[in-house]
Design an enzyme around this catalytic site. Sequence first.
Site, short mmCIF file in Angstrom:
data_model
loop_
_atom_site.label_atom_id
_atom_site.label_comp_id
_atom_site.label_asym_id
_atom_site.label_seq_id
_atom_site.Cartn_x
_atom_site.Cartn_y
_atom_site.Cartn_z
CD GLU A 141 3.45 -1.18 -21.83
OE1 GLU A 141 3.85 -2.20 -21.54
OE2 GLU A 141 2.40 -0.41 -21.57
CG ASP A 185 -0.32 -0.41 2.40
OD1 ASP A 185 0.72 0.27 2.76
OD2 ASP A 185 -0.72 -1.45 3.34
CG ASP A 238 -0.50 0.41 -19.61
OD1 ASP A 238 0.35 -0.39 -19.32
OD2 ASP A 238 -1.83 0.12 -19.97
#
Length: 545
Positions: free
Chosen positions: A273, A33, A204
């Site tokens: 990416e 976390d 991403d």
Amino acid sequence: MSKAPNNNWWRGGVIYQIYPRSFADSNGDGVGDLPGITQRLDYVAQLGADAVWLSPIFKSPMKDFGYDVSDYCDVDPLFGTLDDFRALVNKAHDLGLRVMIDQVLSHTSDQHPWFAESRSSRSNPKADWYVWADAKDDGNPPNNWLSIFGGSAWQWDTRRRQYYLHNFLSSQPDLNYHNPEVVEAILGTVKFWLELGVDGYRLDTANYYFHDKELRSNPGRGQPKGNDPAVNDVNPYGWQHHKFDKTQPENIGFLKQLRALLDQYPNTTMVGEIGDDDGLSVMAEYTSGTDKLHMAYSFDLLGPDSSSTYLHDLMTRFAEKNATGWPSWALSNHDVVRVGSRWGGETPDVRKLRVAAAFQMCLRGSPCLYQGDELGLPEAQVAFEDLQDPYGITMWPEFKGRDGCRTPMPWDGQAADMGFGSGTQKPWLPLTEAYRTLAVSEQDKDPQSLLNFYRSLLAWRKGQEVLLHGDQALLPVHQQVMAFVREHEGKKVLCAFNFSESAATLDLPAPFKSASMLPIPGLGGGSVSGENIHLETYGALLLAL
């Protein structure tokens, strides 16, 4: 609008990727976390990194572990709260670390309110926010596009009686970037985190935002044999040339809008990416000039081949296509087999891991380390009954998915949970007993450990302007040695790395006959004799002019 100042910290800066679920568990629920990360930031700063990249922390049903976002502007309770995130950013900045977050912009979760509204009818205000298409006359999907996770990229929806596009899981519907309202909404979510103080983004699937409006089918190419870890023999996704489902011309315009937004905030950056049939060309296109991505990376160093001939060919192709763009080179991430096993083999030789690290740190570009690279962690073996990754579950047994590189970080080799958690709850992925002797606590005590080598390597590199900012020119291809010259403001450094299991000799370039050795702390195995450079097995040598 005038641009905010940018000190270009990212050019040559070392980025440390954190996979939040597996880094540090502060509340004992078995999942890492944000408070756990905050508690361990001192470790990252002491390692010598310049920034941390956090894999997704957004609210999510976790079908793909955060890469399926249901709320772009909130932290998932599994990881903490927005206040926890603010505390993390403040602590990182106090330590001199930048904070980059993973932005998953090409698709959302099917639990996102946008998709719930979009699928409710063909006439609602968000009806065109996702990629919807009618079935063919025979009921089949509109074209042959495939999902990376297996099967068709189209999912039938009974509410609209149409198919929707998903490049990944069927629970990850693709947004329709041809709709300006979608672009405006997404840019608003990016701005939200900039206002909270983030210093940059890892984007991403940065070439997946747009699809071909005509929905033309991709041409086939048969079963490939390549070095792309995203394309393997058991996944038919690699059997197509992905001409129409991604990397569309319109993508450039959106990247320019993203860049214009980031340019309003000082000292920010983006690394994209790139997963494509020709990733190097896309990297070149997306990082050219000063109006798109700051950096990009492809999967070319994330495959199994670490031979000098492959590396030379890769860098040759990159130089031909991307003379001005700035790359980010990673040897591992959360999607591929750990470099300790992929390049090191079943019983990794720590000398090879050292030479791989030095090679990465000497390349032109910004290195990206994945948590545990600095410990030399091998790929974990995860039993089928413990698998969490839907990709691996679908493709088992020939492809075991990505869980093996995502198991918990080993902090304390003497603790029952290796220092990952603080409770009795079973970790979300099993602890890997082989990691005990490689834990931070154990390597801290050993001056010769790989961890301490990384620390000295990163500290040494910070003082080498030619490696941080210089140009790069390859020496001729060699069967055992990868060698190149970095040059900056009149200074030159020859970098030679022996990736083979035997000693090697290469010709000493004439200009470097008067050069002095530039030692990398903790790394040796090289010498000069007459007209030759001699490198021991997994040895390296740097010569400075």
